[in-house]
Design an enzyme around this catalytic site. Structure first.
Site, mmCIF file in Angstrom:
data_model
loop_
_atom_site.group_PDB
_atom_site.id
_atom_site.type_symbol
_atom_site.label_atom_id
_atom_site.label_comp_id
_atom_site.label_asym_id
_atom_site.label_seq_id
_atom_site.Cartn_x
_atom_site.Cartn_y
_atom_site.Cartn_z
ATOM 1 N N CYS A 47 0.809 -1.054 0.303
ATOM 2 C CA CYS A 47 0.248 0.364 0.558
ATOM 3 C C CYS A 47 0.935 1.077 0.278
ATOM 4 C CB CYS A 47 -0.640 0.123 1.025
ATOM 5 S SG CYS A 47 -0.023 -0.250 2.667
ATOM 6 N N ASN A 48 2.125 0.753 0.366
ATOM 7 C CA ASN A 48 2.650 2.440 -0.131
ATOM 8 C C ASN A 48 4.530 2.651 -0.123
ATOM 9 O OD1 ASN A 48 4.233 0.988 2.373
ATOM 10 N ND2 ASN A 48 3.434 2.153 4.227
ATOM 11 N N ARG A 49 4.385 1.627 -0.780
ATOM 12 C CA ARG A 49 5.727 1.012 -1.678
ATOM 13 C C ARG A 49 5.687 0.349 -3.227
ATOM 14 N NH1 ARG A 49 10.385 0.510 1.314
ATOM 15 N NH2 ARG A 49 9.238 1.363 2.750
ATOM 16 N N SER A 111 9.151 1.177 7.862
ATOM 17 C CA SER A 111 8.005 1.495 8.451
ATOM 18 C C SER A 111 7.433 2.914 8.249
ATOM 19 C CB SER A 111 7.390 0.027 8.806
ATOM 20 O OG SER A 111 7.686 -0.820 7.752
#
Length: 437
Positions: A47-49, A111
């Site tokens: 979701c973020n990488r 993270s």
């Protein structure tokens, strides 16, 4: 073996750009491997990488920077993004930087909530997907399996992540503190159908929330709820779902945030987990509405102790060194094989002389067995020393010795120069460019 990776993450770009890059990367790894441009490739998309790990073939027509540029340009074209923007946005790693980066990521040290464990499973699934599609080369499998071992060691040997924290869990803890009632009685509305949405659904159920609706601006809510449960929400039914919701959770990273004017009156908690924002920040100014953002999560998340983070980084650094040392030691196989072939050729020549003079007798067989045992014993120390010297970065000394003593010509394996651990800015300190095009 030459490994490299391309990385776009929440540390450098907004979530919407990561999502577009992830879409552009679909099929790129398989295509590159099928064309022979890469010997192997694994795509890690969360979701973020977005991270694309590649291995150049033995006789590649381009070097690492050239291969990275070609991949970035292909991703940009498929994503509909400016190629120069993508090249400047994606971080590039090669050599010893690759295992160090992956081991840092899989341990939760990169993270948004340091120590979160969701990334470990995502890395494991990325490897499984590449193996299933046939793009995972043996060297990349070794890299990702070493990453999994590193994550397990970090989890077992440090206090990092022992509370099982994640962005979702911290956000829901905050929502629980400021929302009336208990989770079994609350109605939740989730925006999005990606990995974050899946993690949110699981976390809500763990807390006892059973009344969950899901909205997707791309129309994937029905498919998502068929697989994960919950009730799908369409554009037409969205106003009613907003009125019913006690907690609204955004994790889609849509192209445009929902304006505050679309929210009905009434008390509710709004959780925006999208870096590109699913909801207009003005939502926080609405009467009886509480807004929780990623920044709220970062501030509220209990900090990992410096000791835990330091211990985890030590494990990562040691694991990265061990991986490179083992890789370099394996690269000496050519020299070891050459020495063994030379020695065994000398032995076979002498045994032929024995057979010529004495024939095939029981004594000849005993002599052959004894001589082969002696040769294996003599080769043991040079074999061990070859791997030791390779691990110390002195492979060239061993090769020079073989050439000087035996006249054997063996190519010196590539030994990457040691690089210092990379230093990363805190996500809040890093500007996040937005996509153009």
């Amino acid at each position: 073996m030459v490994l490299f990776c391309l990385v776009a993450s929440h540390r450098t770009v907004d979530l919407n750009t990561v999502a577009r890059l992830s879409t552009g990367a679909l099929g790129v790894a398989e295509d590159a491997v099928s064309r022979g441009a890469l010997a192997g490739a694994i795509t890690l998309s969360t979701c973020n990488r977005l991270e694309l790990y590649g291995e150049l073939p033995e006789h590649a027509s381009v070097d690492v920077p050239g291969a990275q540029q070609q991949l970035a340009e292909r991703i940009a074209r498929r994503a509909g993004l400016d190629e120069r923007f993508v090249l400047e946005t994606m971080d590039a790693y090669e050599g010893p930087e690759v295992p160090r980066h992956l081991f840092t990521v899989v341990s939760g040290l990169e993270s948004a909530v340091v120590g979160e464990r969701e990334i470990t499973g995502q890395v494991r699934r990325a490897l499984a997907g590449a193996q299933q599609s046939g793009t995972a080369s043996p060297h990349l499998v070794q890299l990702f399996e070493a990453a999994a071992r590193t994550a397990r060691e970090v989890g077992a040997s440090t206090g990092l992540g022992e509370r099982g924290r994640s962005i979702v869990s911290v956000a829901l803890d905050l929502a629980d503190d400021i929302t009336s009632g208990d989770w079994p009685e609350r109605h939740a509305l989730v925006f999005g159908t990606g990995a974050y949405a899946g993690a949110t659904m699981a976390a809500l159920r763990d807390r006892g929330c059973a009344d969950i609706e899901v909205y997707s601006g791309s129309g994937r809510a029905q498919q998502f709820t068929d697989q994960r449960g919950g009730s799908p929400v369409t554009d037409e039914s969205l106003p009613g779902a907003l009125r019913r919701a006690d907690v609204i959770i955004g994790c889609s990273g849509g192209s445009a945030p929902m304006p505050a004017s679309r929210f009905p009156a009434g008390p509710r908690t709004v959780v925006d987990l999208a870096l590109a924002r699913d909801f207009d920040p003005a939502v926080a100014d609405l009467p009886n509405v509480e807004l929780i953002t990623l920044e709220s999560v970062r501030v509220a998340a209990p900090e990992e102790t410096r000791e835990s983070v330091a211990a985890a980084r030590e494990i990562v650094e040691r694991a990265a060194r061990d991986f490179e040392n083992a890789r370099t030691a394996r690269s000496m196989d050519q020299a070891i094989v050459a020495l063994r072939k030379h020695t065994m050729a000398v032995l076979d020549a002498e045994l032929d002389k024995v057979r010529t003079h004495h024939g095939c007798t029981g004594a000849e067989e005993q002599i052959e067995m004894a001589m082969r045992r002696m040769v294996r014993s003599l080769l043991h120390t040079p074999t061990v020393r070859a791997r030791q010297l390779a691990a110390e970065g002195r492979a060239d000394e061993y090769i020079t010795g073989l050439e000087a003593l035996y006249g054997l010509e063996v190519a010196v394996p590539d030994v990457p120069e040691e690089t210092a651990p990379s230093t990363r800015q805190d996500p809040s300190d890093t500007p996040r460019p937005r996509a153009v095009g």
